[in-house]
Design a protein around this motif. Structure first.
Motif, PDB file in Angstrom:
ATOM      1  N   ILE A  39       4.337   5.045   7.103  1.00  0.00           N
ATOM      2  CA  ILE A  39       5.705   5.460   7.422  1.00  0.00           C
ATOM      3  C   ILE A  39       6.021   5.044   8.847  1.00  0.00           C
ATOM      4  O   ILE A  39       5.121   4.658   9.613  1.00  0.00           O
ATOM      5  N   ASP A  40       7.294   5.140   9.210  1.00  0.00           N
ATOM      6  CA  ASP A  40       7.720   4.868  10.577  1.00  0.00           C
ATOM      7  C   ASP A  40       7.690   6.180  11.349  1.00  0.00           C
ATOM      8  O   ASP A  40       8.569   7.026  11.196  1.00  0.00           O
ATOM      9  N   ALA A  41       6.676   6.369  12.178  1.00  0.00           N
ATOM     10  CA  ALA A  41       6.505   7.628  12.905  1.00  0.00           C
ATOM     11  C   ALA A  41       7.565   7.828  13.976  1.00  0.00           C
ATOM     12  O   ALA A  41       7.678   8.932  14.523  1.00  0.00           O
TER      13      ALA A  41
ATOM     14  N   LYS B 199      10.499  12.841   8.349  1.00  0.00           N
ATOM     15  CA  LYS B 199      10.879  13.705   7.226  1.00  0.00           C
ATOM     16  C   LYS B 199      10.040  13.376   6.003  1.00  0.00           C
ATOM     17  O   LYS B 199       9.580  14.286   5.286  1.00  0.00           O
ATOM     18  N   ALA B 200       9.840  12.104   5.738  1.00  0.00           N
ATOM     19  CA  ALA B 200       8.998  11.706   4.605  1.00  0.00           C
ATOM     20  C   ALA B 200       7.561  12.213   4.791  1.00  0.00           C
ATOM     21  O   ALA B 200       6.934  12.691   3.844  1.00  0.00           O
ATOM     22  N   ASN B 201       7.077  12.123   6.017  1.00  0.00           N
ATOM     23  CA  ASN B 201       5.726  12.612   6.313  1.00  0.00           C
ATOM     24  C   ASN B 201       5.632  14.118   6.085  1.00  0.00           C
ATOM     25  O   ASN B 201       4.651  14.620   5.519  1.00  0.00           O
ATOM     26  N   ASP B 202       6.691  14.853   6.495  1.00  0.00           N
ATOM     27  CA  ASP B 202       6.710  16.306   6.291  1.00  0.00           C
ATOM     28  C   ASP B 202       6.725  16.656   4.809  1.00  0.00           C
ATOM     29  O   ASP B 202       6.079  17.620   4.373  1.00  0.00           O
ATOM     30  N   ASN B 203       7.474  15.891   4.027  1.00  0.00           N
ATOM     31  CA  ASN B 203       7.525  16.158   2.587  1.00  0.00           C
ATOM     32  C   ASN B 203       6.163  15.953   1.938  1.00  0.00           C
ATOM     33  O   ASN B 203       5.764  16.731   1.059  1.00  0.00           O
TER      34      ASN B 203
ATOM     35  N   GLU C 288      -7.247  16.929   4.527  1.00  0.00           N
ATOM     36  CA  GLU C 288      -6.109  16.125   4.105  1.00  0.00           C
ATOM     37  C   GLU C 288      -5.180  15.834   5.275  1.00  0.00           C
ATOM     38  O   GLU C 288      -4.571  14.763   5.344  1.00  0.00           O
ATOM     39  N   LEU C 289      -5.078  16.773   6.217  1.00  0.00           N
ATOM     40  CA  LEU C 289      -4.223  16.559   7.380  1.00  0.00           C
ATOM     41  C   LEU C 289      -4.728  15.386   8.215  1.00  0.00           C
ATOM     42  O   LEU C 289      -3.947  14.530   8.650  1.00  0.00           O
ATOM     43  N   LEU C 290      -6.024  15.343   8.450  1.00  0.00           N
ATOM     44  CA  LEU C 290      -6.584  14.229   9.227  1.00  0.00           C
ATOM     45  C   LEU C 290      -6.344  12.900   8.513  1.00  0.00           C
ATOM     46  O   LEU C 290      -6.020  11.887   9.146  1.00  0.00           O
ATOM     47  N   LYS C 291      -6.494  12.895   7.200  1.00  0.00           N
ATOM     48  CA  LYS C 291      -6.245  11.658   6.446  1.00  0.00           C
ATOM     49  C   LYS C 291      -4.787  11.229   6.590  1.00  0.00           C
ATOM     50  O   LYS C 291      -4.486  10.042   6.775  1.00  0.00           O
ATOM     51  N   LEU C 292      -3.882  12.210   6.514  1.00  0.00           N
ATOM     52  CA  LEU C 292      -2.461  11.897   6.610  1.00  0.00           C
ATOM     53  C   LEU C 292      -2.120  11.327   7.978  1.00  0.00           C
ATOM     54  O   LEU C 292      -1.401  10.323   8.089  1.00  0.00           O
ATOM     55  N   ILE C 293      -2.620  11.940   9.036  1.00  0.00           N
ATOM     56  CA  ILE C 293      -2.334  11.458  10.394  1.00  0.00           C
ATOM     57  C   ILE C 293      -2.947  10.081  10.611  1.00  0.00           C
ATOM     58  O   ILE C 293      -2.352   9.207  11.252  1.00  0.00           O
ATOM     59  N   SER C 294      -4.138   9.877  10.074  1.00  0.00           N
ATOM     60  CA  SER C 294      -4.797   8.571  10.221  1.00  0.00           C
ATOM     61  C   SER C 294      -3.992   7.470   9.556  1.00  0.00           C
ATOM     62  O   SER C 294      -3.910   6.351  10.070  1.00  0.00           O
ATOM     63  N   GLN C 295      -3.377   7.802   8.405  1.00  0.00           N
ATOM     64  CA  GLN C 295      -2.633   6.778   7.676  1.00  0.00           C
ATOM     65  C   GLN C 295      -1.244   6.545   8.256  1.00  0.00           C
ATOM     66  O   GLN C 295      -0.764   5.419   8.301  1.00  0.00           O
TER      67      GLN C 295
ATOM     68  N   ARG D  61       4.864   8.526  -2.579  1.00  0.00           N
ATOM     69  CA  ARG D  61       4.097   8.510  -1.330  1.00  0.00           C
ATOM     70  C   ARG D  61       2.764   9.240  -1.496  1.00  0.00           C
ATOM     71  O   ARG D  61       1.765   8.860  -0.876  1.00  0.00           O
ATOM     72  N   LEU D  62       2.754  10.281  -2.290  1.00  0.00           N
ATOM     73  CA  LEU D  62       1.483  10.970  -2.560  1.00  0.00           C
ATOM     74  C   LEU D  62       0.493  10.043  -3.267  1.00  0.00           C
ATOM     75  O   LEU D  62      -0.716  10.084  -2.992  1.00  0.00           O
ATOM     76  N   GLN D  63       1.005   9.217  -4.153  1.00  0.00           N
ATOM     77  CA  GLN D  63       0.137   8.251  -4.809  1.00  0.00           C
ATOM     78  C   GLN D  63      -0.419   7.248  -3.801  1.00  0.00           C
ATOM     79  O   GLN D  63      -1.603   6.902  -3.844  1.00  0.00           O
ATOM     80  N   ALA D  64       0.469   6.796  -2.881  1.00  0.00           N
ATOM     81  CA  ALA D  64       0.011   5.874  -1.839  1.00  0.00           C
ATOM     82  C   ALA D  64      -1.000   6.551  -0.923  1.00  0.00           C
ATOM     83  O   ALA D  64      -1.986   5.936  -0.493  1.00  0.00           O
ATOM     84  N   PHE D  65      -0.743   7.816  -0.623  1.00  0.00           N
ATOM     85  CA  PHE D  65      -1.676   8.575   0.222  1.00  0.00           C
ATOM     86  C   PHE D  65      -3.039   8.686  -0.448  1.00  0.00           C
ATOM     87  O   PHE D  65      -4.082   8.528   0.204  1.00  0.00           O
ATOM     88  N   ALA D  66      -3.034   8.978  -1.733  1.00  0.00           N
ATOM     89  CA  ALA D  66      -4.306   9.094  -2.458  1.00  0.00           C
ATOM     90  C   ALA D  66      -5.059   7.772  -2.453  1.00  0.00           C
ATOM     91  O   ALA D  66      -6.298   7.748  -2.435  1.00  0.00           O
ATOM     92  N   ALA D  67      -4.288   6.654  -2.433  1.00  0.00           N
ATOM     93  CA  ALA D  67      -4.928   5.329  -2.399  1.00  0.00           C
ATOM     94  C   ALA D  67      -5.199   4.862  -0.980  1.00  0.00           C
ATOM     95  O   ALA D  67      -5.628   3.719  -0.775  1.00  0.00           O
ATOM     96  N   GLU D  68      -4.931   5.770   0.012  1.00  0.00           N
ATOM     97  CA  GLU D  68      -5.143   5.473   1.438  1.00  0.00           C
ATOM     98  C   GLU D  68      -4.300   4.285   1.894  1.00  0.00           C
ATOM     99  O   GLU D  68      -4.732   3.470   2.701  1.00  0.00           O
TER     100      GLU D  68
END
Length: 925
Positions: free
Chosen positions: A569-571, A578-582, A600-607, A558-565
């Protein structure tokens, strides 16, 4: 000489007393007058004698008064000398009285000195006569007191000497020779006293017996201060010297401490001397118990036995020293030396040297030693029956194994493994008998220092020394001690079980915590080797560790996917959050700077559309603290998060309160330009009880009710769903519009109450309404009509902006049920609202057009499974490939058009300059 007063000039002032005027006659003759003068002179002389006697009488009376007063003073002083509570001689005793008599005598005799110093000789004589008898009596009383106290003093000296010798004897109860010497001298003093008091032989024998009995009693009590058991033995060994009454007193006084000591002895003895194959530790594997049984059979039968035969008295720690007649520090059932014990205790976190700790340490040492030497797992080799190598490798740790052959070791291991499971040694301590069946029946090896335990009655077992003492005591008395010990043994066993279980639980929880925290140093081998953790709990821990590893791998992907934007996940699912928290935890661990963490937090929430749980919890905590600084921090950060995803906060379980507060804060700050501090205070005041009361009163006013009726209209709702400059989404038919307006009115009423005013309440109501209503392709009324809780608001798209996967899953559901259908529609109900409030994927009711063309209700609620990250990635890649292909086709088309335009321009130019040249072929280059 008597003086006659002179006549005074003023004679009329003289008044004769009546007795001198009675015989006066005024008409006297001369002869008579002369005779009268003579007689008068005679009377005068006689009067003068009377006056002199009167004066003398007065003086006598004055002397008597002075003497009487002096006598009273003397008596008071004498009484003080004799009877004063603190210093009076009559209150002194013994030697003090004897030696104090002379001082008392001098004081009595000296009392007159100060008193007569102020008296005339006549008064002194009278005084001496008056107090003489009292003085004699006072001196006689003193002499009698001295005589009595002299006799008492001499007797007390003998008594004190006898008591002093008894104290000396009591101080040395273990040295019988010295004890007898002191008591003998005490008896001599007692005999001397009896001689002075005239005791007869019977009295003398009684006093001697009482004296000896009391010294024995006190000696026993002195011993009991440190060892009640030895005191009881002392009492029974010397029972002939103790009177029956003193013996009863002694046993009664010994009983409380004797019960405690016997109970402690029983608890220690039972715990230290298990039956063969019986163990203190619980939760080990069957094969571990079997191996421990064989090892202990060759090392020691007891947990408290030191090398050489000495025994330890408590299990607070490994003794760490060489015992009497010993050659090493080896101690306990497995004869572990101090260095080996310290290594095992450190690895397992053991805090004592208790029998349970010894079992666990020995099991750990066996595994660790075997793996170090062979690289293999000990338990696996036991299961495979590789006994020869096991004995060979472990005999360097336990020398007792050298004394048996490979065949004998294999035989014992086979017998131990085939026996029933072990029980805790503490269980046997409660009843005094081994509980259950032993693991092995091999007889323990004879070990120096082991003692044969005499036959004992049913109940807890005692050490030989204590059992011998109990047998010498009166049966009823001993039975009471045994009952008390049985109760204490059960209590001790239960307490030990609780402590052991607590240690197991703590170790398991510590391991769970390490797993939960992602401790990469923890391995499955570590869990297998931990002998404190209950064997039955290890499968769960191993599964948890495996799951954590899988989770770590998934987080890395998931970190790799996050880096690739491309992280999706299912919010609305627990798994998704849980996956988002990890992912967020991994980001925080990798990024130290707060500013970069925020980016990074804003990017994570946006994705993902989800707020990490720790971030959300921090926001709620600050919002509920009530202090302006914390509340402002929460509100500003909430608005900052909403800038990345407007609905992210509301998607979290319990997030609507925070989302509402953020809306109000944004209204105060942006719409009416309120200062931050005032805006924050407005929001804090919303929970103030007095403000709540005021708002309730405001909501009941006709003005407020009229305002709400005015605002809750279709004309004010439509602009919230504007589609274009002059167009907006429909509220549906009249019935649907009325329902939406009714909902809006209720929402507006609640929002104005929550916000405390119309302006912020209207903004909050609009935000809340837009969370509940929107357009949907799943609505029976079509995309242009508002729908309550549209699925598109709560289900993620497939990465391309489409929700076709919901249609696909609906069709698959109908196909499984064998239902032919036309169009399918979804609508929300109460369960949908409950799911959304709980932060879950919402269920929807389903309607469909059947074969008859009728609208029919589906039999069960429906919820969709959002696409996985791989599916979303595949859909995104496909969409991207499609866009690329479309772009390339568009580019080719544009290139062809450009070439055509260029050719047309060329032809046109040649036509103008030479109309015929365009018909000719191009010249060769």
């Amino acid at each position: 000489m008597v003086k006659v007063p002179l006549y005074q000039e003023n004679q009329d002032r003289v008044a004769l007393r009546p007795e001198y005027t009675e015989t006066l006659v005024g008409g006297a003759t001369a002869d008579a007058f002369g005779s009268a003068i003579g007689k008068g002179l005679q009377s005068v002389a006689s009067g003068m004698d009377v006056a002199a006697e009167a004066v003398q009488r007065v003086q006598q009376m004055r002397d008597e008064a002075v003497v009487s007063d002096g006598a009273n003073q003397w008596l008071q002083a004498k009484d003080k000398l004799l009877y004063d509570p603190d210093t009076g001689y009559a209150n002194t005793q013994g030697r003090q009285a004897v030696e104090g008599f002379d001082a008392y005598q001098k004081s009595v005799q000296g009392l007159k000195r100060d008193i007569v110093a102020k008296m005339s000789p006549a008064q002194t004589g009278l005084f001496n006569k008056q107090v003489a008898a009292y003085e004699t009596d006072a001196l006689r009383s003193g002499m009698i007191k001295k005589a009595d106290e002299t006799k008492k003093w001499l007797l007390q000296e003998h008594t004190a000497a006898a008591e002093n010798y008894s104290r000396q004897a009591i101080q040395t109860p273990d040295d019988e020779t010295r004890w007898n010497g002191f008591v003998g001298r005490g008896l001599q003093e007692l005999d001397a006293r009896g001689a002075k008091e005239g005791w007869g032989e019977q009295r003398t024998q009684l006093e001697r017996a009482t004296y000896i009995s009391n010294v024995r009693l006190q000696s026993a009590l002195r011993i009991a201060e440190n060892d009640p058991i030895r005191a009881a033995k002392y009492a029974t060994d010397h029972v002939a010297d103790i009177t029956p009454q003193d013996h009863m007193i002694l046993l009664d006084r010994l009983k409380p401490d004797l019960k405690k000591a016997a109970s402690a002895d029983a608890a220690h003895f039972n715990a230290s001397n298990p039956a063969p194959g019986q163990f203190a530790a619980t939760g080990l594997s069957h094969d571990q118990y079997a191996l421990l049984s064989v090892i202990s059979d060759t090392e020691s039968p007891s947990y408290d036995l030191m090398n050489g035969g000495q025994r330890i008295t408590d299990y607070a720690a490994h003794p760490g020293f060489i015992g009497a007649d010993g050659t090493t520090t080896a101690t306990g059932r497995y004869q572990m030396v101090k260095g080996t014990w310290d290594m095992a205790a450190k690895a397992l976190g053991l805090t004592d040297f208790s029998p349970a700790s010894q079992d666990r340490a020995a099991a750990w040492v066996a595994q660790a030693s075997y793996r170090t030497k062979t690289g293999r797992d000990l338990m696996r080799d036991i299961q495979d029956g590789n006994y020869t190598e096991i004995r060979h490798e472990l005999e360097t740790t336990w020398e007792g194994l050298k004394k048996i052959s490979d065949e004998e070791f294999a035989r014992r291991m086979g017998a131990a493994r085939s026996a029933p499971l072990a029980v805790s040694a503490a269980a046997g301590a409660a009843s005094g008998l081994p509980s259950g069946s032993p693991v092995a029946t091999a007889a323990p090896a004879t070990t120096p220092g082991s003692e044969a335990v005499p036959p004992q009655p049913a109940g807890p077992r005692f050490s030989p020394a204590v059992e011998s003492v109990l047998k010498s005591l009166p049966p009823a008395y001993a039975d009471e001690i045994r009952e008390s010990a049985a109760d204490a043994a059960r209590t001790a066993a239960a307490a030990q079980t609780v402590r052991d279980r607590a240690a197991q639980t703590a170790q398991a929880e510590a391991t769970r915590l390490r797993i939960a925290n992602g401790d990469t140093t923890l391995t499955a081998r570590d869990i297998h080797a931990d002998t404190v953790i209950d064997h039955a709990e290890k499968p769960d821990l191993l599964a948890m560790l495996d799951e954590k590893r899988r989770e770590a791998l998934a987080t890395n992907l998931r970190l790799q996917a996050f880096a690739a934007e491309k992280l999706v996940i299912d919010a609305y699912s627990e798994e998704g959050r849980k996956a988002n928290d990890n992912v967020w935890s991994a980001i925080v661990a990798a990024v130290v700077e707060p500013e970069k963490q925020d980016q990074e937090l804003l990017k994570l929430i946006s994705q993902t559309g989800a707020v990490p749980t720790p971030v959300f919890a921090d926001l709620r905590r600050n919002l509920t603290r009530g202090d302006p600084a914390s509340v402002q921090k929460a509100l500003e950060r909430a608005n900052w998060i909403s800038s990345a995803d407007h609905g992210a906060l509301a998607r979290m379980p319990g997030g609507t309160e925070l989302a509402d507060a953020a809306v109000l804060y944004e209204y105060y700050r942006s719409d009416i330009d309120m200062e931050p501090g005032l805006a924050v205070q407005r929001i804090i005041d919303l929970k103030d009880p007095e403000k709540v009361r005021q708002r309730k009163a405001m909501m009941d006013t006709p003005w407020m009710k009229g305002t709400i009726d005015y605002l809750a209209t279709e004309e004010l709702i439509k602009p919230l769903y504007r589609k274009g400059i002059v167009s907006w989404t429909s509220l549906g038919n009249e019935k649907q519009a009325a329902a939406i307006i009714s909902d809006y009115k209720q929402i507006l009423t609640e929002s104005i109450f929550d916000a405390g005013d119309v302006g912020p309440g209207l903004t909050l109501a609009n935000e809340r309404l837009q969370r509940l209503y929107g357009v949907s392709e799943f609505s029976a009324d079509g995309k242009d009509v508002l729908m309550h809780l549209p699925p598109e608001k709560f289900y993620p798209d497939d990465g391309t902006g489409s929700h076709d996967y919901i249609w696909k899953q609906l069709n698959e559901e109908f196909a499984r049920d064998g239902i032919k259908h036309g169009k399918i529609f979804l609508y929300a109900d109460r369960d949908t609202e409950i799911d959304i409030a709980a932060g879950k994927r919402p269920h929807y009711q389903v309607q469909f057009v059947n074969e008859k063309g009728e609208l029919e209700h589906y039999r069960k609620p429906f919820f969709a499974n959002p696409p996985t990250a791989d599916e979303i990635k595949a859909a995104g890649d496909a969409a991207l490939d499609k866009k690329i292909a479309e772009g390339e086709a568009e580019n080719r088309k544009e290139e062809q058009e450009r070439l055509q335009d260029k050719l047309f321009s060329r032809i046109l130019m040649h036509t103008i300059t030479d109309p015929l040249t365009w018909l000719l072929p191009n010249p060769a280059p």
